[in-house]
Design a protein around this motif. Sequence first.
Motif, PDB file in Angstrom:
ATOM      1  N   ILE A 271       0.847  -1.204   0.000  1.00 26.37           N
ATOM      2  CA  ILE A 271       0.000   0.000   0.000  1.00 26.37           C
ATOM      3  C   ILE A 271       0.879   1.249   0.000  1.00 26.37           C
ATOM      4  O   ILE A 271       0.649   2.183  -0.771  1.00 26.37           O
ATOM      5  N   LEU A 272       1.924   1.232   0.849  1.00 29.81           N
ATOM      6  CA  LEU A 272       2.823   2.396   0.874  1.00 29.81           C
ATOM      7  C   LEU A 272       3.461   2.601  -0.493  1.00 29.81           C
ATOM      8  O   LEU A 272       3.602   3.722  -0.969  1.00 29.81           O
ATOM      9  N   ALA A 273       3.831   1.474  -1.139  1.00 24.41           N
ATOM     10  CA  ALA A 273       4.433   1.565  -2.478  1.00 24.41           C
ATOM     11  C   ALA A 273       3.455   2.205  -3.443  1.00 24.41           C
ATOM     12  O   ALA A 273       3.807   3.106  -4.204  1.00 24.41           O
ATOM     13  N   ALA A 274       2.214   1.751  -3.402  1.00 25.47           N
ATOM     14  CA  ALA A 274       1.206   2.274  -4.330  1.00 25.47           C
ATOM     15  C   ALA A 274       0.943   3.753  -4.041  1.00 25.47           C
ATOM     16  O   ALA A 274       0.809   4.569  -4.960  1.00 25.47           O
ATOM     17  N   LEU A 275       0.897   4.095  -2.749  1.00 25.48           N
ATOM     18  CA  LEU A 275       0.584   5.484  -2.391  1.00 25.48           C
ATOM     19  C   LEU A 275       1.712   6.438  -2.740  1.00 25.48           C
ATOM     20  O   LEU A 275       1.483   7.596  -3.044  1.00 25.48           O
TER      21      LEU A 275
ATOM     22  N   ARG B  52       8.726   2.096  -4.140  1.00 26.65           N
ATOM     23  CA  ARG B  52       8.011   2.898  -3.140  1.00 26.65           C
ATOM     24  C   ARG B  52       8.430   4.357  -3.210  1.00 26.65           C
ATOM     25  O   ARG B  52       7.664   5.244  -2.884  1.00 26.65           O
ATOM     26  N   LEU B  53       9.677   4.593  -3.627  1.00 27.66           N
ATOM     27  CA  LEU B  53      10.135   5.982  -3.756  1.00 27.66           C
ATOM     28  C   LEU B  53       9.790   6.543  -5.131  1.00 27.66           C
ATOM     29  O   LEU B  53      10.250   7.614  -5.499  1.00 27.66           O
ATOM     30  N   GLY B  54       9.012   5.801  -5.914  1.00 29.16           N
ATOM     31  CA  GLY B  54       8.495   6.337  -7.171  1.00 29.16           C
ATOM     32  C   GLY B  54       9.272   5.935  -8.410  1.00 29.16           C
ATOM     33  O   GLY B  54       8.933   6.347  -9.515  1.00 29.16           O
ATOM     34  N   ALA B  55      10.367   5.120  -8.260  1.00 30.59           N
ATOM     35  CA  ALA B  55      11.173   4.756  -9.429  1.00 30.59           C
ATOM     36  C   ALA B  55      10.414   3.784 -10.332  1.00 30.59           C
ATOM     37  O   ALA B  55       9.552   3.035  -9.878  1.00 30.59           O
ATOM     38  N   GLU B  56      10.780   3.837 -11.604  1.00 28.52           N
ATOM     39  CA  GLU B  56      10.260   2.856 -12.569  1.00 28.52           C
ATOM     40  C   GLU B  56      11.287   1.712 -12.537  1.00 28.52           C
ATOM     41  O   GLU B  56      12.392   1.863 -13.051  1.00 28.52           O
TER      42      GLU B  56
END
Length: 403
Positions: A174-178, A226-230
């Motif tokens: 969930i944290l990753a998705a958020l 989780r930090l937004g990387a692809e």
Amino acid sequence: MTEKRVLLIVGGGVAAYKALELTRLLRRAGVAVRPILTRAGAQFVTPLSLAALAEDKVYDDLFSLTDQAAMGHIELSRSADLIVVVPATADLMAKAAQGLADDLASTTLLATDKPVLMAPAMNVRMWTHPATQRNLATLKADGVNFVGPDEGAMACGEFGPGRLAEPETIFQAILAALSGGLGAPLAGRRVLVTAGPTAEPIDPVRVLTNRSSGKQGYAIAAALARLGAEVTLVSGPTALAVPTGVRRVDVETAQEMLAAARAALPADAAICVAAVSDWRPDEVFGIKLKKGHGGPPTLSLVENPDILAALSATGPARPRLVVGFAAETNDVEANARAKLARKGCDWIVANDVSEDWIMGGDDNAVMIVGKRGVERWPRVSKAEVAARIAQRIAQDLGAKDPK
Ligand code: C5P
């Protein structure tokens, strides 16, 4: 960061009680939880427990006049950053795959344009049934994300896939998705991670491989996402699920791993965690080698490509930051320094595997050996090591001269 909001749909299954623990984890992390409890879900957990832990009202009725006035199903989904279904039962998955809308939970799932994360839990036969697998494929194609199910002993006395993922794992997903949204420090960055062992064929049934669960590499891939990387995770054979938000490319041999890693370029950073087999059989036998005739076969080996060294030397296509790993049993720092120079990477994450609590354990104590010096990190969990490495990568990519 403004408060993130999760709409949590609790389905009807024995595992529903774990949604309570998940709610507690989310609230403790400052995530707002608005619960929807299905009629079947209410057979397993009470609205009162859910409301108390969520610190919000429990929504359960599609046709409630009062709820409709204050918060209809459209408004419910609009008010969330993410919809999470725990447990996602076979019935809920089937309804969502078909677009049925006969209660508040299914109607909300149909009415939303928000990202959806499902954590399935059901009897192993229900999970492996072609109908559920079809629904799973449909939902994935519709863009629904999944966490789990795990494999293990089940409440129904059977064993196999179908167990709800652990609340901590769902929480991390969930944290990753958020955090995939704006403001994430690695948003817009492409990162390549290699993980797991390689398997080098000897004949159609035998391989030469390394012991590696892939856990640390997968944890790093998850932390980076989780930090937004692809994130592209080039993985040898493991028993692990694809972390949420990560693209996995499955490979077997070192040569395939190198080709897949090169195909994932350009990337801002490459993190080589894989336990690559240093050698492969010179000759792969087309048919299974048989016992008996003339004693055991002699294998002649040839050296495999070094993926870390190759990525460190890709010229203009070289990622700005290349990170390697070193598991050492002695002279950790000196060996790591030598490896840094030999491989041409930017830093090495080194650990002393002679410490008996590291291999196979949950904790790790690592040293970051870079061109400018050494950082010693305290003993923390492997998940924490992954989170810190991801932070350190974000820091370095943000700096002019990453080291
Ligand atoms: O040389 P050694 O195996 O000790 O180095 C470990 C580091 O090099 C790890 O980061 C591992 O992923 C990487 N490596 C690689 N390709 C190889 C051997 C090691 O990428 N063939």
